[in-house]
Design a protein around this motif. Structure first.
Motif, mmCIF file in Angstrom:
data_model
loop_
_atom_site.group_PDB
_atom_site.id
_atom_site.type_symbol
_atom_site.label_atom_id
_atom_site.label_comp_id
_atom_site.label_asym_id
_atom_site.label_seq_id
_atom_site.Cartn_x
_atom_site.Cartn_y
_atom_site.Cartn_z
ATOM 1 N N GLN A 73 45.184 37.229 39.858
ATOM 2 C CA GLN A 73 43.919 37.010 40.540
ATOM 3 C C GLN A 73 42.751 37.484 39.673
ATOM 4 O O GLN A 73 41.705 36.832 39.611
ATOM 5 C CB GLN A 73 43.920 37.742 41.883
ATOM 6 N N GLU A 74 42.950 38.611 38.991
ATOM 7 C CA GLU A 74 41.909 39.097 38.090
ATOM 8 C C GLU A 74 41.704 38.129 36.918
ATOM 9 O O GLU A 74 40.566 37.860 36.517
ATOM 10 C CB GLU A 74 42.293 40.484 37.579
ATOM 11 N N ALA A 75 42.826 37.608 36.362
ATOM 12 C CA ALA A 75 42.714 36.644 35.265
ATOM 13 C C ALA A 75 42.030 35.358 35.726
ATOM 14 O O ALA A 75 41.205 34.775 35.006
ATOM 15 C CB ALA A 75 44.099 36.329 34.700
ATOM 16 N N GLU A 76 42.368 34.923 36.953
ATOM 17 C CA GLU A 76 41.732 33.715 37.491
ATOM 18 C C GLU A 76 40.233 33.925 37.670
ATOM 19 O O GLU A 76 39.428 33.029 37.368
ATOM 20 C CB GLU A 76 42.375 33.352 38.826
ATOM 21 N N HIS A 77 39.860 35.104 38.117
ATOM 22 C CA HIS A 77 38.439 35.411 38.261
ATOM 23 C C HIS A 77 37.738 35.399 36.905
ATOM 24 O O HIS A 77 36.612 34.892 36.780
ATOM 25 C CB HIS A 77 38.279 36.779 38.937
ATOM 26 N N GLY A 78 38.420 35.938 35.878
ATOM 27 C CA GLY A 78 37.835 35.910 34.543
ATOM 28 C C GLY A 78 37.679 34.490 34.015
ATOM 29 O O GLY A 78 36.662 34.157 33.390
ATOM 30 N N LEU A 79 38.678 33.629 34.284
ATOM 31 C CA LEU A 79 38.576 32.237 33.861
ATOM 32 C C LEU A 79 37.450 31.508 34.586
ATOM 33 O O LEU A 79 36.752 30.676 33.992
ATOM 34 C CB LEU A 79 39.913 31.526 34.102
ATOM 35 N N GLU A 80 37.283 31.822 35.871
ATOM 36 C CA GLU A 80 36.192 31.198 36.612
ATOM 37 C C GLU A 80 34.839 31.613 36.049
ATOM 38 O O GLU A 80 33.926 30.786 35.919
ATOM 39 C CB GLU A 80 36.295 31.569 38.094
ATOM 40 N N GLN A 81 34.719 32.876 35.688
ATOM 41 C CA GLN A 81 33.469 33.334 35.083
ATOM 42 C C GLN A 81 33.232 32.662 33.726
ATOM 43 O O GLN A 81 32.114 32.259 33.395
ATOM 44 C CB GLN A 81 33.488 34.861 34.923
ATOM 45 N N GLU A 82 34.315 32.526 32.944
ATOM 46 C CA GLU A 82 34.189 31.854 31.639
ATOM 47 C C GLU A 82 33.811 30.389 31.829
ATOM 48 O O GLU A 82 32.997 29.844 31.070
ATOM 49 C CB GLU A 82 35.499 31.978 30.875
ATOM 50 N N LEU A 83 34.407 29.743 32.844
ATOM 51 C CA LEU A 83 34.078 28.357 33.130
ATOM 52 C C LEU A 83 32.613 28.208 33.516
ATOM 53 O O LEU A 83 31.927 27.271 33.059
ATOM 54 C CB LEU A 83 34.985 27.826 34.245
ATOM 55 N N GLN A 84 32.126 29.127 34.327
ATOM 56 C CA GLN A 84 30.721 29.079 34.709
ATOM 57 C C GLN A 84 29.813 29.295 33.497
ATOM 58 O O GLN A 84 28.756 28.662 33.377
ATOM 59 C CB GLN A 84 30.434 30.144 35.779
ATOM 60 N N THR A 85 30.258 30.166 32.580
ATOM 61 C CA THR A 85 29.466 30.387 31.357
ATOM 62 C C THR A 85 29.389 29.117 30.533
ATOM 63 O O THR A 85 28.308 28.746 30.037
ATOM 64 C CB THR A 85 30.085 31.524 30.532
ATOM 65 N N TRP A 86 30.532 28.419 30.379
ATOM 66 C CA TRP A 86 30.529 27.169 29.620
ATOM 67 C C TRP A 86 29.673 26.107 30.304
ATOM 68 O O TRP A 86 28.970 25.337 29.638
ATOM 69 C CB TRP A 86 31.958 26.656 29.449
#
Length: 491
Positions: A73-86
Motif C-alpha cells: 500500500q505504501e509502494a502504491e501510494h508512492g507510485l500514485e504520487q510519482e504518476l501525479q508528478t509525471w
C-alpha cells in the motif's frame, strides 16, 4: 422424568449409530484440518509473491502478510504520487500530449495539446471519441497505424480547426503540426504534438534568401561569362588557358544559380499550375539515355530497360525529362566500368485500391550505394553523401556543352523556368555535383502529386531510386482543371 428419557434414548442407540457419528465427526475434523493447511499454503505462496522481507520469517504467516500488504500500500501510494508528478510535468511541457484508449476515446490531454488542437476544457469533462473533439482524420489515422504496427509512428500535416459557430470559421487559422504516436498497454495510444510553424517560417526565410541571392548573382555571372567569351578568341596560349578555366567555372556557377532558381520556382508550383501533356514514358527514357550516352560510353555502361513498350500518361514533359537526366547522370557517375543501369517502369496499385492507379519508375545501378546514415538526408539541398567527392570543375570536352556555350548564347535561353529544359537537340544539362540534383527531382515529382524514395538495392548493392507518379486518364486530368496541351489548343 428427563433422566428416564435419557436412559430410554441410550437404550434405543445402537452401536452402528455410534460408529457413524464418530466417523462423521472424524471426517469433518479432517476436512477442517485440510482446509486449514490449504489456507496456510496459499498464504505462504502469497507471501512469496509479495516478496516479504526475509528478516520477518520468524513471525506468523498472518503477521507477515499484514506487513506485506502495508508495504505494498505504501509502494502504491508512492507510485500514485510519482504518476501525479509525471502528469504535472506533461501538463506544463512545451509540447502537446494526448492519450486515447482502445476505443479511440480521448482520456486526457495537456494544455499545450488543447491549444494546438483548439480543444475547449468543457470537452474533457468525460471521455469522448477523439473525432468528436478533434476533427482531424490525419491524427486518427496515425493512432490506428501506431496501434496496428505496435511501433512509434510519425506524421506531418496541416490542421484546420473547426468551430461550432459557422460565422467564425474564417477566423480560424490553420497550423502545421507534427505528431509522434507511441503504443501503450491495453490498446491505448499516446501522441506527442508539436507545432512546425516556426520551423517552416525559418525554411521559407532561408529559401527566400537563397532565391534572392541567386537572382542577384545571375546578372554579374552572365557579364563575367560574356567578357570571358570575348577574351577567349583574342588571347593566345598560355593566357587563353586561364580564360578557359574562368569560363568553365563561370558556367558551373551559372548552372548552380539556375538550379537554385529552379528549386524556388518548383516549391511555389502545384499540379494545377503545371503544363501537362500526354507523354510516352518509354520513349522519354530512351531519348534521355541517348542524350547521356557519350558519358556512358566512356565507362562502357549500358541501359537495361524493363517495362512496357509504351506507357502514356499526363505529365510535364520537360520536368520529367529533367528528373530522368538527374537520376541517370548520378547512376552513370557512380557506376563502375562495364556495368548495366537498370530502369524499370511498371503500373502499381495504391494502398487500399485494387485497380492500378500509379506509375513506378525505378533506376538501379551497381555502384557503392548510399550509407544508411545518409538515407534520411538524400533529398536535402547541398547534401553530398561522400565528403571526399568534392565539387570539381566539370569536364565539358566531348559533350554538347562546348558547342552550346561557344556560340555565346545566354543561359537564360535554355533555363528560363524550372521546366524549361526542353528535350530537343539544344537541351542543356550539367552534372555539376552541387548536391541539388536529387532535391530538384523531389520537387518536380511532388509538384506532380507523386513521391520519390531512395534506398540500396538488395541484389546489386547500388543506389535504388523509386519514383511514384499518379496515373490518370486524360479525361480525369481535364476534370481537375489542370492545363493540358489539348486544353490550350481547344481554347
Amino acid at each position: 422424568m428427563p433422566g428416564s428419557l435419557f436412559t430410554t434414548y441410550r437404550k434405543s442407540l445402537k452401536p452402528v449409530d455410534l460408529l457413524g457419528f464418530f466417523l462423521g465427526l472424524s471426517l469433518g475434523l479432517m476436512l477442517l484440518g485440510w482446509q486449514h493447511v490449504q489456507q496456510k499454503l496459499k498464504l505462504k505462496q502469497l507471501i512469496q509473491r509479495v516478496k516479504v522481507d526475509t528478516t520477518l520469517s520468524s513471525l506468523p504467516v498472518t503477521s507477515r502478510l499484514t506487513r506485506a500488504i502495508a508495504a505494498y500500500q505504501e509502494a502504491e501510494h508512492g507510485l500514485e504520487q510519482e504518476l501525479q508528478t509525471w502528469k504535472q510535468m506533461i501538463q506544463i511541457a512545451p509540447v502537446g500530449f494526448l492519450q486515447v484508449d482502445e476505443d479511440n476515446q480521448l482520456l486526457w490531454c495537456n494544455s499545450q495539446a488543447c491549444d494546438l488542437l483548439s480543444v475547449q476544457p468543457f470537452q474533457l469533462s468525460k471521455p469522448r471519441l477523439l473525432l468528436e473533439v478533434v476533427r482531424s482524420y490525419e491524427l486518427d489515422e496515425l493512432i490506428e497505424q501506431t496501434r496496428q504496427v505496435r511501433k512509434p509512428c510519425q506524421r506531418d500535416w496541416t490542421f484546420y480547426p473547426t468551430h461550432s459557430d459557422p460565422s467564425r470559421l474564417s477566423q480560424q487559422q490553420s497550423s502545421p503540426l507534427r505528431a509522434y504516436g507511441l503504443p501503450m498497454t491495453n490498446g491505448c495510444v499516446g501522441v506527442f504534438l508539436e507545432s512546425r510553424e516556426e520551423a517552416l517560417s525559418l525554411i521559407q526565410q532561408r529559401d527566400r534568401w537563397i532565391s534572392d541571392a541567386a537572382h542577384e548573382l545571375k546578372t554579374p555571372l552572365t557579364s563575367i561569362r560574356l567578357v570571358a567569351e570575348t577574351l577567349q578568341s583574342r588571347l593566345e596560349p598560355p593566357l587563353r588557358d586561364w580564360v578557359d578555366r574562368l569560363l568553365k567555372e563561370t558556367i558551373r556557377l551559372s548552372s548552380l544559380v539556375q538550379d537554385l532558381l529552379d528549386l524556388s520556382q518548383l516549391e511555389a508550383q502545384s499540379i494545377h499550375q503545371l503544363s501537362l501533356s500526354s507523354v510516352d514514358l518509354t520513349k522519354l527514357i530512351q531519348s534521355t539515355w541517348l542524350s547521356l550516352e557519350p558519358l556512358a560510353r566512356k565507362k562502357v555502361l549500358q541501359l537495361d530497360y524493363v517495362g512496357p513498350e509504351h506507357l502514356l500518361t499526363q505529365v510535364n514533359e520537360a520536368g520529367l525529362h529533367r528528373v530522368l537526366l538527374n537520376l541517370l547522370d548520378n547512376s552513370i557517375k557512380y557506376s563502375p566500368m562495364h556495368q548495366q543501369i537498370r530502369v524499370q517502369l511498371s503500373l502499381q496499385s495504391n494502398e487500399g485500391r485494387s485497380t492500378k492507379s500509379q506509375i513506378c519508375l525505378e533506376v538501379i545501378d551497381a555502384g557503392c550505394g548510399f550509407p544508411e546514415v545518409a538515407l534520411p538526408h538524400i533529398f536535402e539541398r547541398f547534401y553530398r553523401v561522400d565528403p571526399s567527392r568534392a565539387r570539381s570543375v566539370p569536364d565539358l570536352s566531348g559533350s554538347r556543352m562546348d558547342s552550346v556555350y561557344a556560340t555565346g548564347k545566354s543561359i537564360s535561353r535554355y533555363a528560363t523556368s524550372a521546366f524549361d529544359l526542353t528535350t530537343d537537340g539544344d537541351s542543356l544539362y550539367s552534372g555539376s555535383g552541387s548536391g541539388l540534383g536529387l532535391a530538384i527531382v523531389q520537387q518536380i515529382i511532388e509538384a506532380h502529386g507523386g513521391s520519390v524514395r531512395a534506398s540500396n538495392h538488395p541484389e546489386t548493392g547500388g543506389a535504388w531510386l523509386q519514383v511514384f507518379l499518379p496515373w490518370q486518364p486524360e479525361l480525369d486530368i481535364q476534370d481537375m482543371g489542370v492545363e493540358t496541351e489539348s486544353n490550350r489548343e481547344n481554347g
